[in-house]
Design an enzyme around this catalytic site. Structure first.
Site, mmCIF file in Angstrom:
data_model
loop_
_atom_site.group_PDB
_atom_site.id
_atom_site.type_symbol
_atom_site.label_atom_id
_atom_site.label_comp_id
_atom_site.label_asym_id
_atom_site.label_seq_id
_atom_site.Cartn_x
_atom_site.Cartn_y
_atom_site.Cartn_z
ATOM 1 N N GLU A 145 29.245 28.126 30.543
ATOM 2 C CA GLU A 145 28.102 29.032 30.573
ATOM 3 C C GLU A 145 28.144 30.080 29.474
ATOM 4 O O GLU A 145 29.208 30.485 29.011
ATOM 5 C CB GLU A 145 28.025 29.716 31.946
ATOM 6 N N CYS A 199 27.420 36.853 25.708
ATOM 7 C CA CYS A 199 28.741 36.686 26.310
ATOM 8 C C CYS A 199 29.106 35.195 26.223
ATOM 9 O O CYS A 199 28.441 34.350 26.813
ATOM 10 C CB CYS A 199 28.686 37.174 27.751
ATOM 11 N N CYS A 211 39.714 28.080 33.645
ATOM 12 C CA CYS A 211 40.672 29.075 33.163
ATOM 13 C C CYS A 211 42.021 28.839 33.828
ATOM 14 O O CYS A 211 42.085 28.356 34.950
ATOM 15 C CB CYS A 211 40.168 30.482 33.494
ATOM 16 N N CYS A 262 43.117 35.107 37.917
ATOM 17 C CA CYS A 262 42.972 36.505 38.323
ATOM 18 C C CYS A 262 42.277 36.499 39.688
ATOM 19 O O CYS A 262 41.284 35.796 39.888
ATOM 20 C CB CYS A 262 42.164 37.281 37.296
ATOM 21 N N CYS A 290 38.447 37.092 40.153
ATOM 22 C CA CYS A 290 37.534 36.404 39.229
ATOM 23 C C CYS A 290 37.178 35.014 39.746
ATOM 24 O O CYS A 290 38.055 34.222 40.081
ATOM 25 C CB CYS A 290 38.171 36.300 37.850
ATOM 26 N N CYS A 309 29.906 39.761 35.238
ATOM 27 C CA CYS A 309 31.325 39.588 34.932
ATOM 28 C C CYS A 309 32.042 38.930 36.098
ATOM 29 O O CYS A 309 31.931 39.373 37.241
ATOM 30 C CB CYS A 309 32.009 40.929 34.710
#
Ligand code: SAH
Length: 375
Positions: A95, A108, A115, A119, A122, A344
């Site tokens: 994205e 962004c 990933c 975290c 997230c 975010c």
């Protein structure tokens, strides 16, 4: 014949590709310059559009090469004007988010599909890493956004995309070479021409790569700090078990080109009862003392079954006040695009999990007709 993509090649890589395709050596520099200009200043999507180049040369190029962008799977537009594109390259989806503000337009950009960092707060981190994005796919995100926003040619005066942040999916410093190549292309003054001060690379703290990012890319740096003590940071940013806060801050202190005009941004997600006490605000300013910095406080953006809650607004304000009194700018990042899961930490997972049928429905609801993008 398989065609290879010219997007994402370095200037030397482009020349080599042309040479391999039979362009005479003495025309190389000129041809590469012309193509670069068409691709990155005008956003040409095919060779036929390159009207000042000989027909024969254009046909020859089209036989060997493409100017392929990733495919747009869907485009969603938030009630606040934020746009999110779900893109596909190969079998993988990732994205890109455009965040318009009065004084700037920020894109962004993702560096990886999924990933490795996990975290805890997230959403992207709940997905395994699928793969690194290539330079073509990283630069392609900027090209697509410019296509859809009718933002060509890319001259500095009137552009809608003024800033790029490597804050999408993935850890850019775990895909260093590709991110570097893409950002050098984005910075090239004869092409996309984004100032390197308007390109920010955000890292969760891959300490050994930070100095190289400064020296070899030269962009602005953001650090996802999120905690002031190792025990808490170990928990919420597990990469901290490898690179501790002290080491991370040392790498920041020596980041090339730092000055009051070129500060490091420390991102700090506000998690209720986890990292948001006023004592921690004071520890934070003590920790970063001496580093030209600003602190970006990010209200936690929830996602389905996320284990945290966002700090209360008054608490965020008190926290900001302490940081601010210590002499650091402490803007609170306004959540943007939450309604389309574009804020975010909300990226991607929704799209992965969404069934094709749901995605088709969402796309139908959200995609603006091509002519409407400036409305
Ligand atoms: N891996 C890089 C790039 C991602 S940037 C990095 O960690 O910096 C994305 C930013 O959003 C990071 O600062 C990340 O910590 C933050 N973030 C992640 N999940 C979030 C959430 N749910 N709410 C608010 N911010 C979040």
């Amino acid at each position: 014949m398989t065609t290879s993509n010219l997007i994402g090649l370095s200037p030397d890589g482009l020349k080599q590709a042309l040479l391999d395709a039979g362009t005479p050596a003495k025309q190389l520099s000129m041809r590469a310059r012309q193509l670069w200009n068409w691709i990155y200043v005008h956003g040409a999507g095919d060779f036929a559009a390159m009207s000042n180049l000989a027909k024969e040369f254009r046909a020859d190029m089209a036989a060997h090469f493409s100017l392929a962008r990733p495919e747009i799977v869907s485009e969603q537009i938030s009630e606040d004007g934020t746009r999110k594109w779900l893109l596909r390259a190969g079998n993988e989806e990732f994205e890109t988010v455009f965040i318009p503000d009065a004084d700037r337009g920020t894109l962004c950009v993702s560096s990886q599909v999924g990933c490795t960092l996990n975290c805890r707060f997230c959403h992207t981190g709940t997905q395994a890493l699928v793969r690194n994005l290539t330079p073509a796919e990283i630069v392609g995100q900027i090209m697509i956004a410019r296509d859809r926003l009718l933002d060509w040619p890319s001259t500095a005066e009137s552009r809608r995309i003024t800033n790029v942040v490597m804050m999408g999916m993935g850890e850019p410093l775990y895909n260093f070479e590709n991110v570097k190549q893409a950002l050098l292309i984005a910075q090239d003054g004869d092409g996309l021409a984004l100032s390197r001060r308007r390109i920010t690379l955000s890292t969760a703290g891959v300490v050994p790569m930070i100095a190289r990012a400064g020296a070899e890319i030269g962009c602005a740096l953001a650090i996802s700090l999120h905690a002031v003590r190792d025990d808490i940071r170990d928990e919420i940013v597990p990469l901290n078990r490898k690179y501790k806060i002290a080491e991370l801050l040392e790498a920041c202190r020596t980041y090339p080109g730092l000055s009051n005009a070129r500060r490091i941004t420390f991102e700090y997600v506000m998690l209720k009862g986890v990292n948001d006490s006023l004592a921690e605000a004071r520890e934070l300013v003590a920790l970063i003392r001496g580093i030209p910095a600003k602190i970006n406080l990010i209200p936690f953006n929830p996602w389905p079954n996320s284990p945290y809650a966002c700090s209360d607004w008054e608490q965020i304000e008190r926290f900001a006040e302490i940081v601010n009194r210590a002499g650091y700018a402490s803007p609170v990042r306004t959540p943007r695009g939450r309604d389309i899961m574009a804020a975010c930490g909300q990226l991607k997972s929704e799209s992965l999990k969404m069934k094709a049928r749901e995605r088709a429905r969402q796309a139908e609801l959200a995609v603006a007709p091509f002519g409407d993008v400036n409305a």
